[in-house]
Design a protein around this motif. Structure first.
Motif, PDB file in Angstrom:
ATOM      1  N   ARG A  63       0.832  -1.212   0.000  1.00 13.40           N
ATOM      2  CA  ARG A  63       0.000   0.000   0.000  1.00 13.40           C
ATOM      3  C   ARG A  63       0.868   1.264   0.000  1.00 13.40           C
ATOM      4  N   VAL A  64       1.845   1.307   0.879  1.00 15.80           N
ATOM      5  CA  VAL A  64       2.724   2.486   1.000  1.00 15.80           C
ATOM      6  C   VAL A  64       3.459   2.768  -0.315  1.00 15.80           C
ATOM      7  N   HIS A  65       3.892   1.714  -0.988  1.00 11.25           N
ATOM      8  CA  HIS A  65       4.673   1.875  -2.217  1.00 11.25           C
ATOM      9  C   HIS A  65       3.822   1.795  -3.481  1.00 11.25           C
ATOM     10  N   ARG A  66       2.501   1.764  -3.291  1.00 13.51           N
ATOM     11  CA  ARG A  66       1.538   1.746  -4.400  1.00 13.51           C
ATOM     12  C   ARG A  66       1.801   0.609  -5.392  1.00 13.51           C
ATOM     13  N   LEU A  67       2.063  -0.550  -4.828  1.00 15.20           N
ATOM     14  CA  LEU A  67       2.269  -1.770  -5.615  1.00 15.20           C
ATOM     15  C   LEU A  67       1.102  -2.706  -5.333  1.00 15.20           C
ATOM     16  N   HIS A  68       0.820  -3.591  -6.265  1.00 12.18           N
ATOM     17  CA  HIS A  68      -0.265  -4.537  -6.037  1.00 12.18           C
ATOM     18  C   HIS A  68      -0.104  -5.759  -6.934  1.00 12.18           C
ATOM     19  N   GLY A  69      -0.890  -6.761  -6.629  1.00  6.38           N
ATOM     20  CA  GLY A  69      -0.953  -7.945  -7.464  1.00  6.38           C
ATOM     21  C   GLY A  69       0.061  -9.007  -7.101  1.00  6.38           C
ATOM     22  N   HIS A  70      -0.129 -10.161  -7.740  1.00  3.69           N
ATOM     23  CA  HIS A  70       0.724 -11.311  -7.444  1.00  3.69           C
ATOM     24  C   HIS A  70       2.185 -11.058  -7.790  1.00  3.69           C
ATOM     25  N   GLN A  71       2.441 -10.134  -8.701  1.00  2.45           N
ATOM     26  CA  GLN A  71       3.812  -9.820  -9.104  1.00  2.45           C
ATOM     27  C   GLN A  71       4.656  -9.377  -7.908  1.00  2.45           C
ATOM     28  N   TYR A  72       4.052  -8.673  -6.966  1.00  2.00           N
ATOM     29  CA  TYR A  72       4.784  -8.130  -5.816  1.00  2.00           C
ATOM     30  C   TYR A  72       4.453  -8.808  -4.490  1.00  2.00           C
ATOM     31  N   ALA A  73       3.451  -9.669  -4.466  1.00  2.00           N
ATOM     32  CA  ALA A  73       2.980 -10.235  -3.200  1.00  2.00           C
ATOM     33  C   ALA A  73       4.078 -11.012  -2.467  1.00  2.00           C
ATOM     34  N   ILE A  74       4.740 -11.932  -3.152  1.00  2.00           N
ATOM     35  CA  ILE A  74       5.783 -12.722  -2.484  1.00  2.00           C
ATOM     36  C   ILE A  74       6.960 -11.837  -2.105  1.00  2.00           C
ATOM     37  N   ASP A  75       7.330 -10.896  -2.979  1.00  2.00           N
ATOM     38  CA  ASP A  75       8.415  -9.961  -2.642  1.00  2.00           C
ATOM     39  C   ASP A  75       8.089  -9.195  -1.361  1.00  2.00           C
ATOM     40  N   ALA A  76       6.840  -8.780  -1.206  1.00  2.00           N
ATOM     41  CA  ALA A  76       6.445  -8.033  -0.009  1.00  2.00           C
ATOM     42  C   ALA A  76       6.540  -8.910   1.242  1.00  2.00           C
ATOM     43  N   VAL A  77       6.188 -10.180   1.135  1.00  2.92           N
ATOM     44  CA  VAL A  77       6.308 -11.103   2.270  1.00  2.92           C
ATOM     45  C   VAL A  77       7.786 -11.308   2.616  1.00  2.92           C
ATOM     46  N   VAL A  78       8.619 -11.510   1.611  1.00  2.56           N
ATOM     47  CA  VAL A  78      10.060 -11.678   1.855  1.00  2.56           C
ATOM     48  C   VAL A  78      10.637 -10.406   2.485  1.00  2.56           C
ATOM     49  N   ALA A  79      10.243  -9.246   1.975  1.00  2.00           N
ATOM     50  CA  ALA A  79      10.720  -7.979   2.539  1.00  2.00           C
ATOM     51  C   ALA A  79      10.275  -7.826   3.994  1.00  2.00           C
ATOM     52  N   SER A  80       9.029  -8.153   4.285  1.00  4.37           N
ATOM     53  CA  SER A  80       8.530  -8.079   5.668  1.00  4.37           C
ATOM     54  C   SER A  80       9.296  -9.025   6.580  1.00  4.37           C
ATOM     55  N   THR A  81       9.617 -10.201   6.071  1.00  8.37           N
ATOM     56  CA  THR A  81      10.417 -11.163   6.832  1.00  8.37           C
ATOM     57  C   THR A  81      11.798 -10.579   7.126  1.00  8.37           C
ATOM     58  N   ALA A  82      12.411  -9.979   6.115  1.00  7.08           N
ATOM     59  CA  ALA A  82      13.738  -9.375   6.286  1.00  7.08           C
ATOM     60  C   ALA A  82      13.699  -8.209   7.270  1.00  7.08           C
ATOM     61  N   LEU A  83      12.669  -7.396   7.184  1.00 11.64           N
ATOM     62  CA  LEU A  83      12.566  -6.220   8.057  1.00 11.64           C
ATOM     63  C   LEU A  83      12.385  -6.594   9.526  1.00 11.64           C
ATOM     64  N   ARG A  84      11.906  -7.798   9.808  1.00 12.81           N
ATOM     65  CA  ARG A  84      11.699  -8.250  11.178  1.00 12.81           C
ATOM     66  C   ARG A  84      12.833  -9.138  11.693  1.00 12.81           C
ATOM     67  N   ALA A  85      13.808  -9.414  10.870  1.00  9.33           N
ATOM     68  CA  ALA A  85      14.921 -10.297  11.248  1.00  9.33           C
ATOM     69  C   ALA A  85      15.953  -9.530  12.085  1.00  9.33           C
ATOM     70  N   PRO A  86      16.716 -10.279  12.904  1.00 14.56           N
ATOM     71  CA  PRO A  86      17.797  -9.643  13.669  1.00 14.56           C
ATOM     72  C   PRO A  86      18.791  -8.938  12.738  1.00 14.56           C
ATOM     73  N   LYS A  87      19.127  -7.714  13.083  1.00 17.52           N
ATOM     74  CA  LYS A  87      20.009  -6.873  12.280  1.00 17.52           C
ATOM     75  C   LYS A  87      21.471  -7.175  12.581  1.00 17.52           C
ATOM     76  N   PRO A  88      22.371  -6.886  11.662  1.00 14.36           N
ATOM     77  CA  PRO A  88      22.126  -6.408  10.303  1.00 14.36           C
ATOM     78  C   PRO A  88      21.557  -7.520   9.427  1.00 14.36           C
ATOM     79  N   VAL A  89      20.869  -7.099   8.371  1.00 16.20           N
ATOM     80  CA  VAL A  89      20.242  -8.055   7.466  1.00 16.20           C
ATOM     81  C   VAL A  89      20.767  -7.840   6.057  1.00 16.20           C
ATOM     82  N   VAL A  90      21.121  -8.944   5.416  1.00 18.88           N
ATOM     83  CA  VAL A  90      21.520  -8.957   4.017  1.00 18.88           C
ATOM     84  C   VAL A  90      20.485  -9.800   3.285  1.00 18.88           C
ATOM     85  N   LEU A  91      19.975  -9.286   2.175  1.00 21.13           N
ATOM     86  CA  LEU A  91      18.961  -9.985   1.385  1.00 21.13           C
ATOM     87  C   LEU A  91      19.519 -10.283   0.004  1.00 21.13           C
ATOM     88  N   LEU A  92      19.620 -11.570  -0.337  1.00 17.38           N
ATOM     89  CA  LEU A  92      20.068 -11.970  -1.670  1.00 17.38           C
ATOM     90  C   LEU A  92      18.847 -12.109  -2.559  1.00 17.38           C
TER      91      LEU A  92
END
Length: 138
Positions: free
Chosen positions: A89-118
């Motif tokens: 919603r914040v980034h004005r994205l929608h649909g299945h194209q971004y859904a899994i990316d958003a879940v992965v990003a949310s997972t990364a944002l809640r992980a112990p820092k520092p976080v590296v995402l491949l």
């Protein structure tokens, strides 16, 4: 590698689909990154959705299961799901194209820092994660 000289310290390495597929395929660069992070006490994680997305003809099921046994699968909780929807919603994205990316990003944002995402989708993940996550293109 000398632990005191490493660029990394205890934190989290998050693999998206392409990161996981390349690790399973013994990609030298990804394998070296995973090994370095493990040597430096990073947790290696993937969202529970990532193995589903990674299951294709490039990756043999037994090999995928073996690699998955060497990392932590993070569940898609209600909190992660709602946070992913907020990111879209914040980034004005929608649909299945971004859904899994958003879940992965949310997972990364809640992980112990520092976080590296491949990831293979550096642009979308940088947008979704902001500056608090180091996004590395693979």
């Amino acid at each position: 590698m000398d632990r005191t000289r490493s660029r990394l310290s205890a934190g989290t390495l998050v693999l998206d689909c392409e990161g996981l597929v390349k690790w399973c395929g013994a990609d030298q660069r990804v394998t070296a990154l995973v090994r370095e992070t493990q040597d430096n006490d990073f947790r290696v994680v993937a969202s529970a959705l990532t193995p589903i997305e990674a299951q294709d003809i490039r990756t043999k099921p037994d090999r995928l299961r073996w690699y998955l046994s060497r990392l932590r699968i993070e569940p898609v909780t209600e909190e992660i799901s709602l946070a992913a929807a907020d990111l879209l919603r914040v980034h004005r994205l929608h649909g299945h194209q971004y859904a899994i990316d958003a879940v992965v990003a949310s997972t990364a944002l809640r992980a112990p820092k520092p976080v590296v995402l491949l990831t293979s989708d550096e642009g979308a993940m940088t947008t979704l994660c902001g500056k608090s996550i180091k996004v590395v293109a693979v």
